[in-house]
Write a protein that holds these residues in place. Structure first.
Motif, short mmCIF file in Angstrom:
data_model
loop_
_atom_site.label_atom_id
_atom_site.label_comp_id
_atom_site.label_asym_id
_atom_site.label_seq_id
_atom_site.Cartn_x
_atom_site.Cartn_y
_atom_site.Cartn_z
N ALA A 180 0.65 -1.14 -0.21
CA ALA A 180 0.25 0.36 -0.15
C ALA A 180 0.72 1.33 0.66
N GLU A 181 2.33 1.65 0.13
CA GLU A 181 2.91 2.42 -0.07
C GLU A 181 2.22 3.54 -1.24
N LEU A 182 2.50 4.69 -1.38
CA LEU A 182 2.28 5.59 -2.71
C LEU A 182 3.65 6.32 -3.42
N GLY A 183 3.18 5.88 -4.71
CA GLY A 183 4.29 6.42 -5.31
C GLY A 183 3.69 7.42 -6.89
N THR A 184 4.75 8.00 -7.90
CA THR A 184 4.66 7.79 -9.48
C THR A 184 4.17 7.25 -10.19
N ARG A 185 3.79 6.57 -10.88
CA ARG A 185 3.55 5.74 -12.21
C ARG A 185 4.74 6.53 -13.41
N TYR A 186 5.01 5.51 -13.99
CA TYR A 186 6.05 5.61 -15.48
C TYR A 186 5.13 5.44 -16.80
N GLU A 187 5.23 6.06 -17.83
CA GLU A 187 5.18 5.22 -19.27
C GLU A 187 6.76 5.74 -19.75
N VAL A 188 7.01 3.93 -19.95
CA VAL A 188 8.83 3.87 -21.11
C VAL A 188 8.35 4.56 -22.45
N LYS A 189 8.61 5.08 -23.05
CA LYS A 189 8.46 4.87 -25.21
C LYS A 189 7.93 3.76 -25.08
N PHE A 190 6.23 3.54 -25.91
CA PHE A 190 6.58 1.85 -26.80
C PHE A 190 7.60 1.50 -27.12
N GLY A 191 8.44 2.70 -28.09
CA GLY A 191 9.50 2.18 -28.86
C GLY A 191 10.86 1.91 -28.54
N CYS A 192 10.80 2.27 -27.77
CA CYS A 192 12.67 1.92 -26.85
C CYS A 192 12.19 0.61 -25.78
N ILE A 193 11.09 0.19 -25.25
CA ILE A 193 10.48 -1.13 -25.55
C ILE A 193 11.04 -2.57 -26.83
N LEU A 194 9.81 -1.71 -27.17
CA LEU A 194 9.71 -2.49 -29.05
C LEU A 194 10.80 -2.51 -29.48
N SER A 195 12.09 -1.61 -29.87
CA SER A 195 12.99 -2.10 -29.88
C SER A 195 14.42 -3.11 -29.89
N LEU A 196 14.61 -2.87 -28.84
CA LEU A 196 15.47 -4.48 -27.86
C LEU A 196 14.63 -5.81 -28.72
N GLU A 197 14.09 -6.24 -29.56
CA GLU A 197 13.33 -6.88 -29.87
C GLU A 197 13.32 -7.40 -30.98
N PRO A 198 14.43 -8.48 -31.83
CA PRO A 198 14.85 -8.51 -32.44
C PRO A 198 14.48 -8.22 -34.15
N ASN A 199 12.53 -9.19 -34.15
CA ASN A 199 11.70 -8.24 -34.86
C ASN A 199 10.44 -7.47 -35.02
#
Length: 538
Positions: free
Chosen positions: A401-420
């Motif tokens: 139940a700790e409080l904090g801030t939620r962030y989104e990483v750019k979709f392309g930054c995650i997707l680009s690490l895939e081989p295809n």
């Protein structure tokens, strides 16, 4: 060949509406910017803040005949270096009044001697004399980077006299209101400039004046006298990839700037376009940048561009901020390491584990405890400025139940690490679950390498001035959006550095560029100025 405009400053005013795509959110923002109350429009670089300000200016021009809109950009603010402690306030005031007088003149509205005397502390009663005095003050401030200057500001009026003069002008000319639209409100790495900006923003409040400004997320310093929740309407320009009309909105943006060949390719390979649109995470400039780099629209080229842009270019731009502005280098470098070596690998491990367990869940989200070190929060703010991450919400409960801030990483930054990347894009997107996020608590080991905030950030003016001097000495080759032909043409004209380019007036540039007519040279001058000032301003 398609020509993509990556910056509003490069677009002629008459072409703004033709290129515009207005979503429901955009309509609501423009509607708010026309209200009597002052507004702040927050958005990362490249999300379209300047474009919406320009659309607001056009909306007022076309549909509010008893109102005047004055658009003012402060993107050259980093070059001011004088002995005046309130230099930025005084420069802004002079620049604002100069822009106002120019707009009134274009409208055929002359001001009487009473209003003129209020707009000039030296008791000038001639509108042309006042305009010339203001022009000279603005010019002196903007040339002060060449050597610290002492500027005579005696001609500048008191702010209360300015408001009285504007009231008189409105009453005598049957005007209901004057809107000031401030773009590039103040340099993001000069907190004192931003505090002075918000002092002027608040000081100009009047029944006849509305001030609106475009600002960046996380890196804006309001000062003690300005409270965003109480002193303005606070708007956010964000485009969520999960929105129903997201893809169609970005497709229309691209089609408005595309030739028939590209349009046909996108229609034939629509799934490839969707992958590119999702990758940009709501940032039109990112999308146009990647499209510009695709020679032939096919899966091989699209995947290569995604890898090049979101693995390398987007990070290089962030790191370049530290190379430009030495006082923040340690924090900028740490922020990149935190994302690349901590957050993103954790997200990938999480997604792989869910996939191995046959669970249809994936994430691009992470959470940081509200009591995390201030250095961590500052580094994340700089990452939101460059658009690599987006702050979604705060006060979110996580484990225990700790409080904090939620962030989104750019979709392309995650997707680009895939081989295809394209092959898995659709399933990856469909499985996104915003309720699933990686957690970084208040004492996370990932923070261990960051120093105390006071030691990491150096806002000393001397450090900043050294940074600006270093920027001005760089070759024009660092201005990525100039074409190779433009760079060669400028070099052939004896213009080699950013300083050389900035010091040339439009007339001088036209005279120096051989075998290029005035119209084409002027278009080129506008384009290089937009890119030059964008580079200087961060």
């Amino acid at each position: 060949m398609s020509t993509f405009y990556l910056r509003t400053e490069s677009i002629k005013t008459e072409d703004i509406k033709k290129l515009s795509v207005i979503s429901h959110q955009d309509k609501e923002i423009i509607k708010s910017l026309i209200l009597p109350d002052p507004c702040l429009l927050e958005g990362s670089r490249g999300t379209g803040k300047s474009f919406l300000l320009k659309l607001t200016e056009i909306e007022v021009e076309e549909n509010y005949p008893n109102c005047i809109c004055v658009y003012i950009s402060f993107n050259i603010s980093s070059l001011i270096k004088t002995d005046d402690h309130f230099q930025f306030y005084h420069w802004m005031l002079a620049k604002t009044l100069k822009a106002l007088l120019n707009n009134l003149r274009k409208k055929g509205i002359s001001i009487d001697t009473n209003s003129a005397s209020l707009l000039s502390n030296d008791e000038s009663e001639n509108e042309e004399d006042i305009s010339q005095n203001l022009k000279e003050i603005v010019k002196q401030y903007e040339n002060s980077y060449k050597g610290k200057s002492t500027i005579n500001i005696e001609a500048l009026p008191d702010i209360e006299d300015v408001k009285e003069a504007i009231e008189i002008i409105c009453k005598e000319n049957n005007l209901d209101r004057i809107y000031f639209l401030f773009d590039e409100a103040a340099h993001v790495f000069r907190p004192e400039q931003q505090r002075q900006f918000f002092s002027l923003f608040k000081d100009l409040r009047s029944p006849y004046i509305t001030c609106n400004a475009a600002i960046y997320p996380g890196v804006t310093y309001f000062g003690n006298s300005f409270e965003p929740l109480h002193d303005c309407i606070y708007l956010k320009l964000e485009r969520d990839i999960r929105d129903t009309n997201y893809v169609s909105y970005f497709k229309e943006i691209v089609f408005n700037q595309s030739d028939e060949t590209l349009k046909k390719s996108i229609q034939t390979h629509e799934s490839l376009f969707i992958t590119l649109a999702l990758s940009c995470g709501g940032n039109p400039r990112f999308l146009l940048n990647t499209l510009r780099d695709i020679s032939t629209f096919n899966s091989k080229n699209v995947e290569q561009v995604i890898k090049d842009f979101y693995r390398n270019k987007i990070w290089s731009e962030h790191t370049d901020l530290g190379e430009k502005y030495f006082g923040h280098k340690a924090l900028i470098d740490w922020g990149r390491d935190f994302l690349e070596k901590g957050v993103i690998p954790s997200i990938i491990r999480y997604n792989d584990a869910r996939k191995s367990s046959d669970k249809q869940e994936s994430t691009i989200y992470f959470w940081v405890h509200k009591d995390a070190p201030e250095t961590v929060k500052e580094a994340l703010r700089l990452l939101t400025y460059t658009g690599i991450i987006r702050k979604i919400d705060s006060g979110i409960r996580a484990t225990k139940a700790e409080l904090g801030t939620r962030y989104e990483v750019k979709f392309g930054c995650i997707l680009s690490l895939e081989p295809n990347p394209h092959n898995i894009s659709k399933a990856f997107f469909n499985n996104l679950a915003i309720a699933k996020f990686l957690e970084f608590g208040k004492n996370s080991p990932a923070y261990n390498s960051i120093l105390d905030l006071v030691e990491v950030i150096n806002d000393d003016e001397g450090v900043f001035e050294k940074s600006i001097s270093n920027i001005l000495l760089k070759p024009i080759s660092v201005l990525e959006l100039l074409t190779e032909w433009q760079k060669k043409t400028l070099n052939d004209a004896g213009i080699y550095t950013i300083s050389d380019l900035h010091n040339k007036t439009e007339a001088e540039l036209i005279a120096k560029i051989y075998n290029v007519g005035p119209v084409r040279a002027r278009i080129m001058k506008r384009a290089v100025d937009a890119e030059l000032l964008e580079y200087i301003s961060g």
